[in-house]
Design an enzyme around this catalytic site. Structure first.
Site, PDB file in Angstrom:
ATOM      1  N   ASP A 159       9.646  -2.651  -7.884  1.00 47.65           N
ATOM      2  CA  ASP A 159      10.140  -3.533  -8.956  1.00 47.65           C
ATOM      3  C   ASP A 159      10.010  -2.838 -10.315  1.00 47.65           C
ATOM      4  OD1 ASP A 159      10.510  -5.733  -7.104  1.00 47.65           O
ATOM      5  OD2 ASP A 159       8.340  -5.802  -7.035  1.00 47.65           O
ATOM      6  N   HIS A 187       5.590  -9.778  -5.482  1.00 40.94           N
ATOM      7  CA  HIS A 187       6.798  -9.035  -5.095  1.00 40.94           C
ATOM      8  C   HIS A 187       7.751 -10.029  -4.421  1.00 40.94           C
ATOM      9  CE1 HIS A 187       9.562  -6.127  -3.524  1.00 40.94           C
ATOM     10  NE2 HIS A 187       9.333  -6.530  -2.301  1.00 40.94           N
TER      11      HIS A 187
HETATM   12  P1  NAD Z   1      11.420  -1.865   9.830  1.00 38.78           P
HETATM   13  O1  NAD Z   1      11.599  -3.121  10.604  1.00 38.78           O
HETATM   14  O2  NAD Z   1      12.467  -0.803   9.886  1.00 38.78           O
HETATM   15  O3  NAD Z   1      10.047  -1.178  10.235  1.00 38.78           O
HETATM   16  C1  NAD Z   1       8.865  -1.887  10.431  1.00 38.78           C
HETATM   17  C2  NAD Z   1       8.103  -1.156  11.509  1.00 38.78           C
HETATM   18  O4  NAD Z   1       6.837  -1.787  11.660  1.00 38.78           O
HETATM   19  C3  NAD Z   1       8.789  -1.207  12.889  1.00 38.78           C
HETATM   20  O5  NAD Z   1       8.904   0.114  13.358  1.00 38.78           O
HETATM   21  C4  NAD Z   1       7.800  -2.013  13.751  1.00 38.78           C
HETATM   22  O6  NAD Z   1       7.731  -1.521  15.061  1.00 38.78           O
HETATM   23  C5  NAD Z   1       6.493  -1.740  13.027  1.00 38.78           C
HETATM   24  N1  NAD Z   1       5.419  -2.719  13.289  1.00 38.78           N
HETATM   25  C6  NAD Z   1       5.540  -4.058  13.473  1.00 38.78           C
HETATM   26  N2  NAD Z   1       4.320  -4.582  13.705  1.00 38.78           N
HETATM   27  C7  NAD Z   1       3.431  -3.568  13.654  1.00 38.78           C
HETATM   28  C8  NAD Z   1       2.022  -3.480  13.819  1.00 38.78           C
HETATM   29  N3  NAD Z   1       1.295  -4.561  14.111  1.00 38.78           N
HETATM   30  N4  NAD Z   1       1.429  -2.276  13.674  1.00 38.78           N
HETATM   31  C9  NAD Z   1       2.147  -1.186  13.386  1.00 38.78           C
HETATM   32  N5  NAD Z   1       3.496  -1.192  13.241  1.00 38.78           N
HETATM   33  C10 NAD Z   1       4.121  -2.375  13.370  1.00 38.78           C
HETATM   34  O7  NAD Z   1      11.160  -2.319   8.316  1.00 38.78           O
HETATM   35  P2  NAD Z   1      11.251  -1.451   6.986  1.00 38.78           P
HETATM   36  O8  NAD Z   1      12.615  -1.584   6.409  1.00 38.78           O
HETATM   37  O9  NAD Z   1      10.697  -0.093   7.219  1.00 38.78           O
HETATM   38  O10 NAD Z   1      10.280  -2.303   6.039  1.00 38.78           O
HETATM   39  C11 NAD Z   1       8.887  -2.360   6.303  1.00 38.78           C
HETATM   40  C12 NAD Z   1       8.265  -3.520   5.553  1.00 38.78           C
HETATM   41  O11 NAD Z   1       8.327  -3.269   4.143  1.00 38.78           O
HETATM   42  C13 NAD Z   1       8.990  -4.851   5.750  1.00 38.78           C
HETATM   43  O12 NAD Z   1       8.008  -5.868   5.843  1.00 38.78           O
HETATM   44  C14 NAD Z   1       9.786  -5.013   4.460  1.00 38.78           C
HETATM   45  O13 NAD Z   1      10.057  -6.376   4.188  1.00 38.78           O
HETATM   46  C15 NAD Z   1       8.814  -4.422   3.467  1.00 38.78           C
HETATM   47  N6  NAD Z   1       9.358  -4.015   2.165  1.00 38.78           N
HETATM   48  C16 NAD Z   1       8.530  -4.102   1.098  1.00 38.78           C
HETATM   49  C17 NAD Z   1       8.963  -3.704  -0.148  1.00 38.78           C
HETATM   50  C18 NAD Z   1       8.047  -3.806  -1.359  1.00 38.78           C
HETATM   51  O14 NAD Z   1       8.489  -3.434  -2.471  1.00 38.78           O
HETATM   52  N7  NAD Z   1       6.819  -4.274  -1.233  1.00 38.78           N
HETATM   53  C19 NAD Z   1      10.264  -3.205  -0.310  1.00 38.78           C
HETATM   54  C20 NAD Z   1      11.084  -3.110   0.823  1.00 38.78           C
HETATM   55  C21 NAD Z   1      10.619  -3.513   2.056  1.00 38.78           C
END
Ligand code: NAD
Length: 320
Positions: A159, A187
């Site tokens: 952000d 966020h």
């Molecule tokens: P994604 O779905 O491509 O990847 C998430 C991964 O986490 C998957 O590979 C899944 O297998 C794994 N996973 C699920 N549960 C797990 C566990 N208990 N232990 C280990 N691994 C586990 O998602 P992404 O696009 O890479 O995004 C990841 C996260 O980041 C999402 O929650 C998304 O909403 C968040 N995000 C946050 C921000 C921020 O600014 N804070 C910005 C964008 C995305």
């Protein structure tokens, strides 16, 4: 090369992690002279997708890579970790409300907090990226009282970077010419970008921004606009922001940035103690230092709204 540091990445085959890993291992975060023991923590270490990522890591022959391990064993992963980046979380599925997501991910962060508490070094530095990032970090912190409280952070750097990017576009300058912007709060789309201290080439320029409301709205809704445009959520920019956060934590920064931290008892923004809230920060000797930067009165209602949202999420996480 300097002695290795142990870096744990959860969700290593997810979109953001895949965009982050290669830059991390090329030395962009901890320095080109720092060896890295990489631990990839995932629910399915034998998945072919993760095996593919692991093969690519080998094929890059990174000089910084000291060792690499894929595991689902949290005890093994967190023992002796220096830095932990938690990307792994369940994504928001069709028809799922923010509340449903929170309850699903709560268990992951509760469990990881307990294990970190048991085997982690008190000084381990943790960044939570998986959404809802602030409340996940709060849950993790509540379950890991042995870990230094202000070492459990959540990502608000995306952000923050978006705010700089929008102002750079507005003034038609390079992002390097914009400073002293920050974001307050959660966020989510209640987050509050703050511009009244902004410097353009070291000169105050707040009065020249005629469109604060629209720019703020663009920043708040940027994530959903990217999903609409790309058909997937932002990955490269979230990865870059995560690495910026870790690099500043490791090397320090004198520039104002944004970092979500458990609120201290006394803070000028009147955030209830313990809520994981995005503050303006510098980083000195490996510690985030919240900066007391005054804000215009007209932002008070928005700040209260983002505080209320975090309180609501906290109550939900505690009672369900
Ligand atoms: P994604 O779905 O491509 O990847 C998430 C991964 O986490 C998957 O590979 C899944 O297998 C794994 N996973 C699920 N549960 C797990 C566990 N208990 N232990 C280990 N691994 C586990 O998602 P992404 O696009 O890479 O995004 C990841 C996260 O980041 C999402 O929650 C998304 O909403 C968040 N995000 C946050 C921000 C921020 O600014 N804070 C910005 C964008 C995305």
């Amino acid at each position: 090369m300097k002695y290795p540091i142990r870096v744990v990445i959860s969700g290593p085959s997810g979109n953001i992690a895949y965009s982050a890993l290669f830059s991390l291992l090329s030395g962009d975060v901890f320095g080109k002279d720092r060896l890295i023991d990489l631990v990839m923590l995932c629910s399915c270490p034998n998945s072919s997708q993760l095996q593919g990522v692991d093969m690519e890591i080998v094929d890059c022959a990174f000089p910084c890579l000291s060792s690499h391990l894929c595991t689902s064993d949290q005890h093994l992963a967190f023992a002796n970790a220096d830095y932990v980046i938690l990307f792994g979380a369940l994504p928001r599925g069709p028809g799922m409300e923010r509340k449903d997501l929170l309850l699903k991910n709560k268990d992951i962060f509760e469990q990881q907090g307990k294990v970190l508490n048991e085997v982690g070094k008190p000084s381990v530095r943790v960044l939570v990226v998986g959404n809802p990032a602030n409340t996940n970090a709060y849950i993790l912190q509540q379950n890991a009282p042995n870990i230094q409280k202000n070492h459990i952070t959540a990502l608000s750097r995306l952000d923050h970077n978006r705010s700089i990017g929008q102002l750079a576009q507005y003034f038609n300058v390079s992002p390097s010419e914009i400073q002293n912007v920050f974001v307050l709060g959660n966020h989510s789309n209640t987050m509050v970008p703050v511009f009244n201290h902004v410097l353009l080439n070291n000169k105050q320029c707040y009065d020249e921004i005629k469109d604060v409301t629209n720019i703020s709205q663009t920043i708040r809704t940027r994530g959903s606009k990217i999903i609409e445009a790309r058909g997937q959520s932002s990955a490269a920019s979230a990865a870059q922001a995560s690495l910026d956060h870790m690099r500043d934590w490791h090397f320090g920064t004198e520039k104002i940035t944004s970092c979500s931290l458990p609120a201290p008892k006394e803070n000028i923004y009147e955030v209830p103690e313990g809520l994981v809230f995005s503050f303006p920060c510098k980083c000195v000797d490996g510690e985030w230092v919240i900066q007391d930067m005054d804000i215009p009165d007209e932002l008070n209602t928005q700040i209260q709204k983002t505080i209320d949202e975090l309180i609501e999420e906290k109550i939900l996480a505690q009672h369900e």
